[in-house]
Enzyme design. Sequence first.
Site, PDB file in Angstrom:
ATOM      1  N   LYS A  11       0.851  -1.200   0.000  1.00 51.49           N
ATOM      2  CA  LYS A  11       0.000   0.000   0.000  1.00 51.49           C
ATOM      3  C   LYS A  11       0.885   1.249   0.000  1.00 51.49           C
ATOM      4  CE  LYS A  11      -3.851   2.128   2.607  1.00 51.49           C
ATOM      5  NZ  LYS A  11      -4.737   1.985   3.784  1.00 51.49           N
ATOM      6  N   SER A  63      -9.749   1.848   2.847  1.00 49.41           N
ATOM      7  CA  SER A  63      -8.899   2.611   1.968  1.00 49.41           C
ATOM      8  C   SER A  63      -7.870   1.772   1.205  1.00 49.41           C
ATOM      9  CB  SER A  63      -8.147   3.680   2.762  1.00 49.41           C
ATOM     10  OG  SER A  63      -7.317   3.092   3.745  1.00 49.41           O
ATOM     11  N   SER A 120      -9.894  -0.436   7.108  1.00 53.55           N
ATOM     12  CA  SER A 120      -9.327  -0.358   5.759  1.00 53.55           C
ATOM     13  C   SER A 120      -8.591  -1.595   5.263  1.00 53.55           C
ATOM     14  CB  SER A 120      -8.401   0.843   5.645  1.00 53.55           C
ATOM     15  OG  SER A 120      -9.169   2.015   5.498  1.00 53.55           O
TER      16      SER A 120
HETATM   17  N1  GLN Z   1     -13.050   4.326   6.078  1.00 51.37           N
HETATM   18  C1  GLN Z   1     -12.508   4.822   7.294  1.00 51.37           C
HETATM   19  C2  GLN Z   1     -12.107   6.256   7.094  1.00 51.37           C
HETATM   20  O1  GLN Z   1     -12.414   6.784   6.086  1.00 51.37           O
HETATM   21  C3  GLN Z   1     -11.349   3.974   7.722  1.00 51.37           C
HETATM   22  C4  GLN Z   1     -10.117   4.232   6.955  1.00 51.37           C
HETATM   23  C5  GLN Z   1      -8.949   3.390   7.388  1.00 51.37           C
HETATM   24  O2  GLN Z   1      -9.095   2.384   8.071  1.00 51.37           O
HETATM   25  N2  GLN Z   1      -7.774   3.822   6.992  1.00 51.37           N
HETATM   26  O3  GLN Z   1     -11.500   6.871   7.909  1.00 51.37           O
END
Ligand code: GLN
Length: 485
Positions: free
Chosen positions: A80, A155, A179
């Site tokens: 990532k 994400s 995420s």
């Molecule tokens: N979807 C969540 C956010 O937008 C979690 C994102 C994540 O775990 N990096 O913050």
Amino acid sequence: MSLAALTVHEAAKLLAGGEISSVELTTAALERIEQLDARVKAYVTLTPELALEQARAADAARAGGEGAGQPLLGVPVALKDVLVTEGVRTTCSSRILESYVPVYDGTAVARLRSRGAVFLGKTNCDEFAMGSSTENSGFFPTHNPWDLDTVPGGSSGGSAAAVAADECIYSLGTDTGGSIRQPAALCGVTGIKPTYGRISRFGLVAFASSLDQIGPFTKDAEDAALVLNALCGRDVMDSTSVGRPVPDFAAALTGDLAGVRVGVPSEYFAAGLEPGVEAAVREALKVLERAGAVVDECSLPSTDYALDTYYIIAPAEASANLARFDGVRYGFSKEASDVWGEYNATREAGFGAEVKRRIILGTYVLSAGYYDAYYLKAQKVRTLIKQEFDAAFERFDVLVAPTSPSVAFRIGEKTNDPLAMYLSDVLTIPVNMAGLPGMSIPCGLSDGLPVGLQIIGRAFDEETVLRVGHCYQQQTDFHRQRPAL
Ligand code: GLN
């Protein structure tokens, strides 16, 4: 079938037996990327020369007698793009870091490198990991390999899609509020967020430091155990990494569930859950029961508050963490007549809308007069959430629930409605608030799209989580299903 469809444990066996070389395996993965990534768009940066150089080195090491007990040696991985990589551009899928080339590896990356991993490239994500669909990338959205008109989740959408499309053997993602687990669910792969403190975050570009964790996306639970073996453990460069002994996670995969007590939190089956998701998860619970688990209902009444609390704490921490991107230190900079003007112009042009929204929210909840009402209160609620989990784990060894209330949604469907997007993580965020390990594994299809089963464990008990996931995968073959690309 492409060699890139292999799992880590399958590839390791073939490599150890001399039946394939790492160069062949790496070439197969690069070919897959070449064939598919114009449509899937999982990668932001590809590093084919580096990959082949590492593959040749791995083959040479094996020829020299190395490799015993090193299942990752010569196996291609995707990273990532929030994980800093020496000499390889690390963008966080943000314009503001578009040309940032780090001079060091983060610890997780360094651990893979020292075990002979082959780096295929950096995967797309929501900008600075803020989002649930990878549509917030500053570059382009990633497409779900199961239906290219739908999102891969986020994400870590690029990392999940790359595994689902066999554009790598495994990948790394990060999970601050779901995420890893949510994109794993939407892409039909295995993803685990270990306990907060298990894996060093040194060299992970910070989003919300009290929540961020690194973890793998893999094709099954056995691979997840092998990758965790390499990643976990104390690191002096991250004071939150914990010094507990790291077990051999693969040894926990006993194949049975005799006596394992599985709690099913009723709040995770509330309104908003798609019927097809609920049906697949209920079916999976029966499989666990048949394998010897004792399944019973339980209640986590504060579940509803986790999302609200998260959207105070995570933006608060993000607003502080992202202050460093000022145009002075990381290359991207817009000219203005004075230094404040320069900061403003840089951040205005460099950050996307969602990142700006988080910075504004976070700055607000930390400001004088609001701190006690929002931030402090949220921290108290967080403690209550954790205590509820602690109480549940007195009765149960794991909790099992859906990972995401829905299967993959269409690209564009939620981009104009941040709250609808945030709700995508309503079942994953409580686990981050409590710092617990959580895994998502595929447990069926609904409308032709994958459904994720979430397995939540006690702090530092990834072993039981993996054992449950692995046993389920011994009984079913949902994890072997692949999209027709
Ligand atoms: N979807 C969540 C956010 O937008 C979690 C994102 C994540 O775990 N990096 O913050």
